[in-house]
Write a protein that holds these residues in place. Structure first.
Motif, PDB file in Angstrom:
ATOM      1  N   ASP A  28       0.833  -1.206   0.000  1.00 54.45           N
ATOM      2  CA  ASP A  28       0.000   0.000   0.000  1.00 54.45           C
ATOM      3  C   ASP A  28       0.867   1.255   0.000  1.00 54.45           C
ATOM      4  O   ASP A  28       1.772   1.399   0.824  1.00 54.45           O
ATOM      5  CB  ASP A  28      -0.926   0.020   1.222  1.00 54.45           C
ATOM      6  CG  ASP A  28      -1.908  -1.143   1.221  1.00 54.45           C
ATOM      7  OD1 ASP A  28      -2.356  -1.524   0.125  1.00 54.45           O
ATOM      8  OD2 ASP A  28      -2.220  -1.645   2.314  1.00 54.45           O
ATOM      9  N   SER A  31       1.078   8.701   1.689  1.00 52.20           N
ATOM     10  CA  SER A  31       1.669  10.043   1.700  1.00 52.20           C
ATOM     11  C   SER A  31       1.522  10.596   3.107  1.00 52.20           C
ATOM     12  O   SER A  31       0.597  10.242   3.833  1.00 52.20           O
ATOM     13  CB  SER A  31       0.936  10.978   0.729  1.00 52.20           C
ATOM     14  OG  SER A  31       1.111  10.559  -0.592  1.00 52.20           O
ATOM     15  N   TYR A  33       1.220  14.222   5.233  1.00 51.46           N
ATOM     16  CA  TYR A  33       0.904  15.641   5.076  1.00 51.46           C
ATOM     17  C   TYR A  33       1.448  16.367   6.301  1.00 51.46           C
ATOM     18  O   TYR A  33       1.047  16.082   7.424  1.00 51.46           O
ATOM     19  CB  TYR A  33      -0.605  15.845   4.932  1.00 51.46           C
ATOM     20  CG  TYR A  33      -1.112  15.289   3.628  1.00 51.46           C
ATOM     21  CD1 TYR A  33      -1.219  16.114   2.515  1.00 51.46           C
ATOM     22  CD2 TYR A  33      -1.444  13.951   3.500  1.00 51.46           C
ATOM     23  CE1 TYR A  33      -1.660  15.603   1.298  1.00 51.46           C
ATOM     24  CE2 TYR A  33      -1.883  13.440   2.289  1.00 51.46           C
ATOM     25  CZ  TYR A  33      -1.994  14.271   1.198  1.00 51.46           C
ATOM     26  OH  TYR A  33      -2.429  13.764   0.001  1.00 51.46           O
ATOM     27  N   ARG A  42       2.576  18.019   1.126  1.00 50.72           N
ATOM     28  CA  ARG A  42       2.468  16.577   0.930  1.00 50.72           C
ATOM     29  C   ARG A  42       3.853  15.994   0.728  1.00 50.72           C
ATOM     30  O   ARG A  42       4.620  16.442  -0.123  1.00 50.72           O
ATOM     31  CB  ARG A  42       1.605  16.279  -0.292  1.00 50.72           C
ATOM     32  CG  ARG A  42       1.479  14.794  -0.560  1.00 50.72           C
ATOM     33  CD  ARG A  42       0.606  14.566  -1.776  1.00 50.72           C
ATOM     34  NE  ARG A  42       0.515  13.146  -2.054  1.00 50.72           N
ATOM     35  CZ  ARG A  42       0.468  12.645  -3.263  1.00 50.72           C
ATOM     36  NH1 ARG A  42       0.484  13.436  -4.322  1.00 50.72           N
ATOM     37  NH2 ARG A  42       0.379  11.357  -3.441  1.00 50.72           N
ATOM     38  N   HIS A  44       5.434  12.605  -0.391  1.00 52.07           N
ATOM     39  CA  HIS A  44       5.159  11.319  -1.021  1.00 52.07           C
ATOM     40  C   HIS A  44       6.492  10.647  -1.316  1.00 52.07           C
ATOM     41  O   HIS A  44       7.369  11.243  -1.934  1.00 52.07           O
ATOM     42  CB  HIS A  44       4.361  11.515  -2.315  1.00 52.07           C
ATOM     43  CG  HIS A  44       4.053  10.237  -3.017  1.00 52.07           C
ATOM     44  ND1 HIS A  44       3.159   9.321  -2.509  1.00 52.07           N
ATOM     45  CD2 HIS A  44       4.520   9.718  -4.162  1.00 52.07           C
ATOM     46  CE1 HIS A  44       3.100   8.291  -3.331  1.00 52.07           C
ATOM     47  NE2 HIS A  44       3.918   8.502  -4.338  1.00 52.07           N
ATOM     48  N   TYR A  52      -1.962  -1.517   5.048  1.00 54.60           N
ATOM     49  CA  TYR A  52      -3.005  -0.966   5.902  1.00 54.60           C
ATOM     50  C   TYR A  52      -3.739  -2.088   6.635  1.00 54.60           C
ATOM     51  O   TYR A  52      -4.066  -3.121   6.065  1.00 54.60           O
ATOM     52  CB  TYR A  52      -4.033  -0.149   5.108  1.00 54.60           C
ATOM     53  CG  TYR A  52      -5.174   0.231   6.014  1.00 54.60           C
ATOM     54  CD1 TYR A  52      -5.028   1.272   6.912  1.00 54.60           C
ATOM     55  CD2 TYR A  52      -6.337  -0.517   6.037  1.00 54.60           C
ATOM     56  CE1 TYR A  52      -6.036   1.580   7.801  1.00 54.60           C
ATOM     57  CE2 TYR A  52      -7.354  -0.215   6.923  1.00 54.60           C
ATOM     58  CZ  TYR A  52      -7.198   0.831   7.802  1.00 54.60           C
ATOM     59  OH  TYR A  52      -8.190   1.115   8.700  1.00 54.60           O
ATOM     60  N   GLU A  57      -3.534   1.685  11.742  1.00 54.93           N
ATOM     61  CA  GLU A  57      -4.254   2.941  11.958  1.00 54.93           C
ATOM     62  C   GLU A  57      -4.290   3.319  13.438  1.00 54.93           C
ATOM     63  O   GLU A  57      -4.086   4.471  13.806  1.00 54.93           O
ATOM     64  CB  GLU A  57      -5.675   2.819  11.409  1.00 54.93           C
ATOM     65  CG  GLU A  57      -6.435   4.128  11.519  1.00 54.93           C
ATOM     66  CD  GLU A  57      -7.778   4.088  10.834  1.00 54.93           C
ATOM     67  OE1 GLU A  57      -8.511   5.080  10.961  1.00 54.93           O
ATOM     68  OE2 GLU A  57      -8.111   3.087  10.158  1.00 54.93           O
ATOM     69  N   LYS A  70      -6.091   9.195   7.460  1.00 52.65           N
ATOM     70  CA  LYS A  70      -7.145   9.124   6.454  1.00 52.65           C
ATOM     71  C   LYS A  70      -6.762   8.065   5.433  1.00 52.65           C
ATOM     72  O   LYS A  70      -5.640   8.029   4.965  1.00 52.65           O
ATOM     73  CB  LYS A  70      -7.304  10.467   5.750  1.00 52.65           C
ATOM     74  CG  LYS A  70      -7.530  11.609   6.726  1.00 52.65           C
ATOM     75  CD  LYS A  70      -8.707  12.430   6.361  1.00 52.65           C
ATOM     76  CE  LYS A  70      -8.917  13.646   7.198  1.00 52.65           C
ATOM     77  NZ  LYS A  70      -8.930  13.528   8.592  1.00 52.65           N
ATOM     78  N   VAL A  71      -7.708   7.207   5.094  1.00 54.81           N
ATOM     79  CA  VAL A  71      -7.465   6.122   4.154  1.00 54.81           C
ATOM     80  C   VAL A  71      -8.359   6.328   2.931  1.00 54.81           C
ATOM     81  O   VAL A  71      -9.563   6.518   3.063  1.00 54.81           O
ATOM     82  CB  VAL A  71      -7.758   4.756   4.800  1.00 54.81           C
ATOM     83  CG1 VAL A  71      -7.513   3.637   3.803  1.00 54.81           C
ATOM     84  CG2 VAL A  71      -6.913   4.570   6.054  1.00 54.81           C
ATOM     85  N   ASP A  72      -7.759   6.294   1.747  1.00 60.55           N
ATOM     86  CA  ASP A  72      -8.518   6.400   0.490  1.00 60.55           C
ATOM     87  C   ASP A  72      -8.554   5.051  -0.184  1.00 60.55           C
ATOM     88  O   ASP A  72      -7.647   4.320  -0.185  1.00 60.55           O
ATOM     89  CB  ASP A  72      -7.853   7.389  -0.466  1.00 60.55           C
ATOM     90  CG  ASP A  72      -7.986   8.829   0.038  1.00 60.55           C
ATOM     91  OD1 ASP A  72      -8.934   9.126   0.767  1.00 60.55           O
ATOM     92  OD2 ASP A  72      -7.106   9.628  -0.320  1.00 60.55           O
TER      93      ASP A  72
END
Length: 72
Positions: A28, A31, A33, A42, A44, A52, A57, A70-72
């Motif tokens: 996974d 990034s 921030y 950011r 990266h 993940y 988390e 935050k997970v996308d």
């Protein structure tokens, strides 16, 4: 990563986050921030990967504070 007045504290927090991410090897991408005086920057790292899972988390939230992950 929240902004800190103490540079040493900020460095320790960043090292803690890096250590946590390394403990969960996987595929996974992520990034970071970073808060600065003008907003967020950011960070990266294309070659960096993690895996993940809820434990990851939870550990990150313990270092960064609630709502910081935050997970996308």
């Amino acid at each position: 990563l929240p902004r800190s007045v103490d540079e040493g504290e900020a460095r320790e927090r960043m090292q803690a986050v890096a250590g946590i991410l390394k403990r969960y090897p996987g595929e996974d991408r992520f990034s970071l921030y970073l808060q600065n005086g003008h907003g967020q920057v950011r960070l990266h790292i294309p070659e960096a990967r993690t895996r993940y899972c809820p434990d990851l988390e939870k550990e990150l939230a313990a270092v960064l504070g609630p709502g910081a992950v935050k997970v996308d």
